[in-house]
Design a protein around this motif. Structure first.
Motif, PDB file in Angstrom:
ATOM      1  N   GLU A 166      -6.171   6.070  -7.511  1.00  0.00           N
ATOM      2  CA  GLU A 166      -6.481   6.543  -6.170  1.00  0.00           C
ATOM      3  C   GLU A 166      -7.908   6.165  -5.798  1.00  0.00           C
ATOM      4  O   GLU A 166      -8.710   5.777  -6.646  1.00  0.00           O
ATOM      5  CB  GLU A 166      -6.330   8.065  -6.088  1.00  0.00           C
ATOM      6  CG  GLU A 166      -4.919   8.553  -6.372  1.00  0.00           C
ATOM      7  CD  GLU A 166      -4.820  10.064  -6.343  1.00  0.00           C
ATOM      8  OE1 GLU A 166      -5.867  10.711  -6.199  1.00  0.00           O
ATOM      9  OE2 GLU A 166      -3.701  10.572  -6.459  1.00  0.00           O
ATOM     10  N   SER A 183       0.831  -1.207   0.000  1.00  0.00           N
ATOM     11  CA  SER A 183       0.000   0.000   0.000  1.00  0.00           C
ATOM     12  C   SER A 183       0.863   1.253   0.000  1.00  0.00           C
ATOM     13  O   SER A 183       0.531   2.246  -0.663  1.00  0.00           O
ATOM     14  CB  SER A 183      -0.933   0.003   1.214  1.00  0.00           C
ATOM     15  OG  SER A 183      -0.199  -0.033   2.423  1.00  0.00           O
ATOM     16  N   THR A 202       2.062   1.754  -3.530  1.00  0.00           N
ATOM     17  CA  THR A 202       1.027   2.318  -4.396  1.00  0.00           C
ATOM     18  C   THR A 202       0.916   3.819  -4.200  1.00  0.00           C
ATOM     19  O   THR A 202       0.837   4.586  -5.170  1.00  0.00           O
ATOM     20  CB  THR A 202      -0.322   1.635  -4.112  1.00  0.00           C
ATOM     21  OG1 THR A 202      -0.202   0.231  -4.328  1.00  0.00           O
ATOM     22  CG2 THR A 202      -1.408   2.195  -5.026  1.00  0.00           C
ATOM     23  N   SER A 203       0.902   4.269  -2.951  1.00  0.00           N
ATOM     24  CA  SER A 203       0.814   5.705  -2.672  1.00  0.00           C
ATOM     25  C   SER A 203       2.028   6.447  -3.194  1.00  0.00           C
ATOM     26  O   SER A 203       1.916   7.533  -3.764  1.00  0.00           O
ATOM     27  CB  SER A 203       0.672   5.928  -1.160  1.00  0.00           C
ATOM     28  OG  SER A 203      -0.509   5.327  -0.670  1.00  0.00           O
ATOM     29  N   ASP A 204       3.213   5.861  -3.021  1.00  0.00           N
ATOM     30  CA  ASP A 204       4.446   6.520  -3.424  1.00  0.00           C
ATOM     31  C   ASP A 204       4.551   6.641  -4.946  1.00  0.00           C
ATOM     32  O   ASP A 204       4.891   7.701  -5.477  1.00  0.00           O
ATOM     33  CB  ASP A 204       5.639   5.743  -2.869  1.00  0.00           C
ATOM     34  CG  ASP A 204       6.953   6.474  -3.068  1.00  0.00           C
ATOM     35  OD1 ASP A 204       7.209   7.444  -2.338  1.00  0.00           O
ATOM     36  OD2 ASP A 204       7.722   6.084  -3.970  1.00  0.00           O
TER      37      ASP A 204
END
Length: 408
Positions: free
Chosen positions: A394, A63, A66-68
């Motif tokens: 997102e 996770s 994914t955000s990075d």
């Protein structure tokens, strides 16, 4: 997440830029998201054995990756830890939405599960290792990714977005160019936009580019569709946004064969994170195989009664959503003179729109000046926010109807 053999192509002619273009932000050779010190030590030793100095370690799991990666370029090698993940396959697929196709992904975890292994491989992961990691085996997998071993690296393609207006003049090209511009300029993704309306299309006009004969030549000669031939057809609209667009004479033009379009898309999806196809209605009605490819279809209408009728007709032709294919209805120019209210439109179409873009003089004037001006128009940017977030991988925090339609 694809075969690193593709990286040589992605970094050669298809990614060439003019000397005046700004250089994209450099990515580390290897980016590692790991959640325990023992595994981190083995990974560091393995990369040291391969003399990989440009490696960045982050304390986190899939996770966090994914955000990075939603806001930075992807590395050549990505290592992610799913050890503390409750649903690893779902999160790996979310990671794929923000990861460049040319990135080789190695997953580490705590489960010795052959079913999980097979599912991860089918999702495009190069290799899965359960802990404790074995240094020699792990080093070989990393070496395979970075050297371009096609056996070790199953291919994964970019994301296909089909943009279709239910009829002419509803603003489908404006939606396509604005979305492609957003992902390329604000998300720093490698994006390709193909305008298949070679007689009346205006994607090049909106992007301030000059159309060429390249797209027509590529589609009329599918047997010659190699990287060099395709590169000559590309128009570099920005450092990260390429365009395929032609403007042919109005008379005597022979429509493209669907097989040629399928061949073109197969090549493009190996080398771009996002491939937008602005497809005119007459062509879409004849290209059923293209419309059934794994994709997100942005079905654009305005608020007129005839558009409400055609939304239903196109939805029937495209078919219901599946796990790898979804349709998103965008009601454009809502509130314009001569159009239905949102409630009337939903009743006439039989279903409420997923995204509503209001009519406004500022939006209309900006659209006439091109995508760069439109990008400064806050009204359209806010309205298309759910589309941008979904494309970027997102969370889409909008009404339940949109989430239900996209994800079942």
């Amino acid at each position: 997440m694809t075969a690193p053999a593709d990286k040589s192509l992605a970094r050669s002619s298809l990614s060439s830029r003019s000397a005046s273009d700004a250089a994209p932000e450099a990515a580390p050779t290897a980016l590692i998201f790991v959640q325990d010190r023992v595994s981190e030590g083995v990974i560091r030793q393995s990369l040291s054995d391969l003399n990989i100095g440009a490696a960045q370690f982050v304390n986190g799991g899939v996770s966090a990756a994914t955000s990075d990666l939603a806001n930075r370029p992807s590395p050549a090698l990505l290592i992610v830890d799913i050890g503390k993940t409750s649903d690893p396959l779902v999160e790996i697929k979310q990671l794929a939405n923000v990861c460049e196709p040319s990135t080789g992904v190695i997953v580490i975890g705590e489960s010795n599960d052959i079913s999980l292994y097979r599912e991860l491989k089918e999702a495009g992961v190069v290799e899965y290792f359960y802990k404790p990691l074995v240094r020699n085996l792990f080093r070989e997998a990393c070496s395979a990714v970075l050297s371009g071993d096609p056996v070790k690296s199953p291919p994964r393609t970019g994301r296909l977005i089909l943009t279709l207006g239910v009829r002419g003049g509803v603003g489908a090209t404006t939606i396509a160019t604005r979305s492609a511009w957003h992902l390329a300029m604000e998300r720093e993704r490698r994006v390709l936009l193909a305008d298949l309306d070679v007689c009346m299309g205006d994607a090049a006009l909106q992007l301030g580019a000059v159309p060429t004969k390249g797209l027509r030549e590529v589609l009329e000669n599918p047997g010659r569709m190699d990287e060099l031939f395709l590169d000559r057809a590309l128009i570099h609209a920005t450092p990260r946004l390429d365009l395929l667009a032609s403007l042919e004479n109005l008379g005597g033009f022979t429509p493209f064969k669907e097989d040629a379009v399928l061949s073109l898309l197969a090549v493009l999806l190996r080398h771009y994170r996002y491939v937008f196809v602005d497809i005119p209605g007459a062509a879409a009605a004849q290209m059923t195989r293209v419309m059934q490819l794994p994709s997100l279809c942005l079905l654009v209408s305005d608020a007129r009664l005839v558009s409400a009728r055609d939304v239903g007709r196109w939805s029937t032709l495209i078919g219901p959503n599946t796990p790898d294919r979804a349709t998103l209805h965008i009601l454009n120019k809502a509130g314009a003179h001569g159009g239905l209210s949102e409630e009337q439109f939903a009743k006439a179409a039989g279903v409420a729109p997923d995204v509503v873009v209001p009519y406004g003089r500022d939006i209309e004037e900006a659209a006439m000046l091109g995508t760069e001006s439109l990008a400064k128009c806050g009204g359209m940017t806010r309205a298309l926010g759910p589309v941008f977030r979904e494309l970027a991988g997102e969370a889409v925090e909008v009404e339940r109807s949109l989430i239900g339609r996209l994800f079942g």
